[in-house]
Design a protein around this motif. Structure first.
Motif, PDB file in Angstrom:
ATOM      1  N   TRP A 298      21.129  36.326  51.868  1.00 16.23           N
ATOM      2  CA  TRP A 298      20.245  37.276  51.195  1.00 16.23           C
ATOM      3  C   TRP A 298      20.070  36.996  49.697  1.00 16.23           C
ATOM      4  CZ3 TRP A 298      16.443  40.080  52.607  1.00 16.23           C
ATOM      5  CH2 TRP A 298      15.945  41.069  51.762  1.00 16.23           C
ATOM      6  N   PRO A 299      21.139  36.616  48.961  1.00 20.04           N
ATOM      7  CA  PRO A 299      20.924  36.311  47.534  1.00 20.04           C
ATOM      8  C   PRO A 299      19.880  35.225  47.305  1.00 20.04           C
ATOM      9  CG  PRO A 299      23.258  36.567  47.987  1.00 20.04           C
ATOM     10  CD  PRO A 299      22.560  36.565  49.322  1.00 20.04           C
ATOM     11  N   GLU A 300      19.853  34.215  48.162  1.00 21.18           N
ATOM     12  CA  GLU A 300      18.858  33.152  48.031  1.00 21.18           C
ATOM     13  C   GLU A 300      17.447  33.691  48.274  1.00 21.18           C
ATOM     14  OE1 GLU A 300      19.757  29.370  50.036  1.00 21.18           O
ATOM     15  OE2 GLU A 300      21.760  30.198  50.410  1.00 21.18           O
ATOM     16  N   LEU A 301      17.316  34.530  49.302  1.00 20.85           N
ATOM     17  CA  LEU A 301      16.009  35.126  49.592  1.00 20.85           C
ATOM     18  C   LEU A 301      15.540  36.007  48.439  1.00 20.85           C
ATOM     19  CD1 LEU A 301      16.575  36.046  53.349  1.00 20.85           C
ATOM     20  CD2 LEU A 301      14.943  34.358  52.473  1.00 20.85           C
ATOM     21  N   LEU A 302      16.476  36.719  47.827  1.00 24.53           N
ATOM     22  CA  LEU A 302      16.116  37.572  46.701  1.00 24.53           C
ATOM     23  C   LEU A 302      15.633  36.740  45.515  1.00 24.53           C
ATOM     24  CD1 LEU A 302      15.929  40.331  45.378  1.00 24.53           C
ATOM     25  CD2 LEU A 302      18.359  40.130  44.756  1.00 24.53           C
ATOM     26  N   ARG A 303      16.342  35.654  45.234  1.00 20.29           N
ATOM     27  CA  ARG A 303      15.910  34.775  44.137  1.00 20.29           C
ATOM     28  C   ARG A 303      14.549  34.161  44.441  1.00 20.29           C
ATOM     29  NH1 ARG A 303      21.394  33.181  44.255  1.00 20.29           N
ATOM     30  NH2 ARG A 303      20.878  31.273  45.399  1.00 20.29           N
ATOM     31  N   GLY A 304      14.332  33.786  45.697  1.00 18.09           N
ATOM     32  CA  GLY A 304      13.037  33.238  46.084  1.00 18.09           C
ATOM     33  C   GLY A 304      11.924  34.257  45.940  1.00 18.09           C
ATOM     34  N   THR A 305      12.222  35.516  46.286  1.00 12.56           N
ATOM     35  CA  THR A 305      11.232  36.591  46.154  1.00 12.56           C
ATOM     36  C   THR A 305      10.878  36.824  44.699  1.00 12.56           C
ATOM     37  OG1 THR A 305      12.064  37.676  48.159  1.00 12.56           O
ATOM     38  CG2 THR A 305      10.756  39.018  46.651  1.00 12.56           C
TER      39      THR A 305
ATOM     40  N   ARG B 130      14.536  26.092  53.751  1.00 13.29           N
ATOM     41  CA  ARG B 130      15.882  25.572  53.554  1.00 13.29           C
ATOM     42  C   ARG B 130      16.883  26.278  54.474  1.00 13.29           C
ATOM     43  NH1 ARG B 130      17.936  26.779  47.847  1.00 13.29           N
ATOM     44  NH2 ARG B 130      16.092  25.558  47.330  1.00 13.29           N
ATOM     45  N   ILE B 131      16.775  27.615  54.555  1.00 16.03           N
ATOM     46  CA  ILE B 131      17.689  28.379  55.410  1.00 16.03           C
ATOM     47  C   ILE B 131      17.458  28.029  56.879  1.00 16.03           C
ATOM     48  CG2 ILE B 131      18.357  30.699  56.157  1.00 16.03           C
ATOM     49  CD1 ILE B 131      17.632  31.695  53.371  1.00 16.03           C
ATOM     50  N   ASP B 132      16.198  27.900  57.264  1.00 17.02           N
ATOM     51  CA  ASP B 132      15.869  27.539  58.643  1.00 17.02           C
ATOM     52  C   ASP B 132      16.442  26.170  58.989  1.00 17.02           C
ATOM     53  OD1 ASP B 132      14.691  27.526  61.183  1.00 17.02           O
ATOM     54  OD2 ASP B 132      12.845  26.621  60.413  1.00 17.02           O
ATOM     55  N   GLY B 133      16.340  25.231  58.038  1.00 14.74           N
ATOM     56  CA  GLY B 133      16.873  23.895  58.277  1.00 14.74           C
ATOM     57  C   GLY B 133      18.385  23.882  58.407  1.00 14.74           C
ATOM     58  N   ASP B 134      19.039  24.798  57.710  1.00 11.71           N
ATOM     59  CA  ASP B 134      20.505  24.856  57.765  1.00 11.71           C
ATOM     60  C   ASP B 134      21.027  25.583  58.999  1.00 11.71           C
ATOM     61  OD1 ASP B 134      20.594  23.533  55.356  1.00 11.71           O
ATOM     62  OD2 ASP B 134      20.921  25.341  54.146  1.00 11.71           O
ATOM     63  N   THR B 135      20.269  26.595  59.467  1.00 14.63           N
ATOM     64  CA  THR B 135      20.793  27.483  60.514  1.00 14.63           C
ATOM     65  C   THR B 135      20.059  27.374  61.848  1.00 14.63           C
ATOM     66  OG1 THR B 135      19.312  29.299  59.870  1.00 14.63           O
ATOM     67  CG2 THR B 135      21.441  29.145  58.728  1.00 14.63           C
TER      68      THR B 135
ATOM     69  N   VAL C 220      14.615  34.078  60.366  1.00 16.62           N
ATOM     70  CA  VAL C 220      14.256  33.730  58.987  1.00 16.62           C
ATOM     71  C   VAL C 220      12.812  34.104  58.688  1.00 16.62           C
ATOM     72  CG1 VAL C 220      13.871  31.810  57.384  1.00 16.62           C
ATOM     73  CG2 VAL C 220      15.956  31.895  58.763  1.00 16.62           C
ATOM     74  N   TYR C 221      11.891  33.675  59.547  1.00 14.82           N
ATOM     75  CA  TYR C 221      10.477  33.900  59.236  1.00 14.82           C
ATOM     76  C   TYR C 221      10.037  35.328  59.524  1.00 14.82           C
ATOM     77  CZ  TYR C 221      10.173  28.983  58.227  1.00 14.82           C
ATOM     78  OH  TYR C 221      10.367  27.751  57.660  1.00 14.82           O
ATOM     79  N   PHE C 222      10.734  36.022  60.405  1.00 13.52           N
ATOM     80  CA  PHE C 222      10.478  37.449  60.589  1.00 13.52           C
ATOM     81  C   PHE C 222      10.821  38.193  59.302  1.00 13.52           C
ATOM     82  CE2 PHE C 222      11.827  41.765  61.562  1.00 13.52           C
ATOM     83  CZ  PHE C 222      10.808  42.224  62.378  1.00 13.52           C
ATOM     84  N   THR C 223      11.957  37.849  58.722  1.00  9.54           N
ATOM     85  CA  THR C 223      12.383  38.489  57.479  1.00  9.54           C
ATOM     86  C   THR C 223      11.449  38.146  56.332  1.00  9.54           C
ATOM     87  OG1 THR C 223      14.699  38.401  58.190  1.00  9.54           O
ATOM     88  CG2 THR C 223      14.280  38.727  55.840  1.00  9.54           C
ATOM     89  N   VAL C 224      11.049  36.879  56.249  1.00  5.96           N
ATOM     90  CA  VAL C 224      10.160  36.449  55.167  1.00  5.96           C
ATOM     91  C   VAL C 224       8.791  37.128  55.292  1.00  5.96           C
ATOM     92  CG1 VAL C 224       8.888  34.465  54.248  1.00  5.96           C
ATOM     93  CG2 VAL C 224      11.334  34.283  54.723  1.00  5.96           C
TER      94      VAL C 224
END
Length: 221
Positions: A13-20, A178-183, A189-193
């Motif tokens: 989540w911290p990464e998604l927040l920074r991306g947002t 990046r998260i999708d590639g890792d997990t 991931v894309y539902f959340t995005v």
């Protein structure tokens, strides 16, 4: 079929927040540049300078009739051949500003041309400077009329930031990839995005509506 697992979203989540926040920053910077380009373009077209007007028209036609992806690739990959090198973030802001500015020029021009010429003539008759007439008598009423259209264009510009991942600009879609590639949890991931982009659009619409209510409110007395 694998069960859904949103724990990866909580972990990253911290990464998604920074991306947002980065996406929001790109969008706001692009909007600001687009407004500057839009107002400047309309001013040049109304100045009576044929060369300047032709340049503005050519710019609008070029941007509106080419894909945004090609535009951002040209700035990022082609301009270095001419000695102009921009980092991905600056490239994204410039590309968003130029793209949004071309559309803003046409939107603002339509609003300006809707103002009766009699109002301009009345301002000049009162001894106002032409620049002051344009700013207070023409531009502000025109912006009030076209503000909803500009808001819609800026929401579209916000969503267009996702294309900036193609040049590795740091924003929400790049983080998602990046998260999708890792997990390999693509759905989660894309539902959340998708939900984040939707929420971001609502927030920006609310912010723009608030600004419009303050900046373009009619006097109460």
């Amino acid at each position: 079929m694998n069960a859904l697992d949103f724990s990866v979203i909580l972990e990253r989540w911290p990464e998604l927040l920074r991306g947002t926040l980065s996406t929001l920053g790109l969008a706001l910077a692009g909007m600001a540049l687009a407004m500057v380009i839009g107002i400047a373009g309309v001013t040049i077209r109304r100045s009576g300078n044929r060369f300047g007007s032709a340049v503005v028209v050519g710019f609008v036609e070029l941007i509106r009739n080419t894909p945004f992806l090609v535009q951002i690739f040209f700035i990022f990959f082609a301009l270095p051949l001419a000695g102009i090198r921009l980092n991905p973030t600056v490239t994204a802001i410039v590309a968003l500003g130029l793209n949004g500015g071309a559309y803003a020029i046409e939107i603002i021009r339509g609003g300006v041309e809707s103002i009766p010429k009699g109002q301009t003539e009345a301002g000049l008759a009162l001894g106002l400077h032409p620049g002051e007439v344009f700013r207070t008598i023409v531009l502000k009423p025109a912006l009030r009329a076209i503000y909803p259209s500009l808001c819609s264009q800026f929401i579209l510009l916000t969503l267009t930031t996702s294309i900036c991942t193609s040049i590795s600009a740091f924003e929400l879609t790049q983080v998602a990839q990046r998260i999708d590639g890792d997990t390999f949890r693509s759905f989660e991931v894309y539902f959340t995005v998708t939900a984040i982009y939707l929420l971001l659009s609502w927030v920006i619409m609310a912010l723009l509506a608030f600004i419009g209510s303050r900046a373009f409110a009619y006097p109460t007395r």
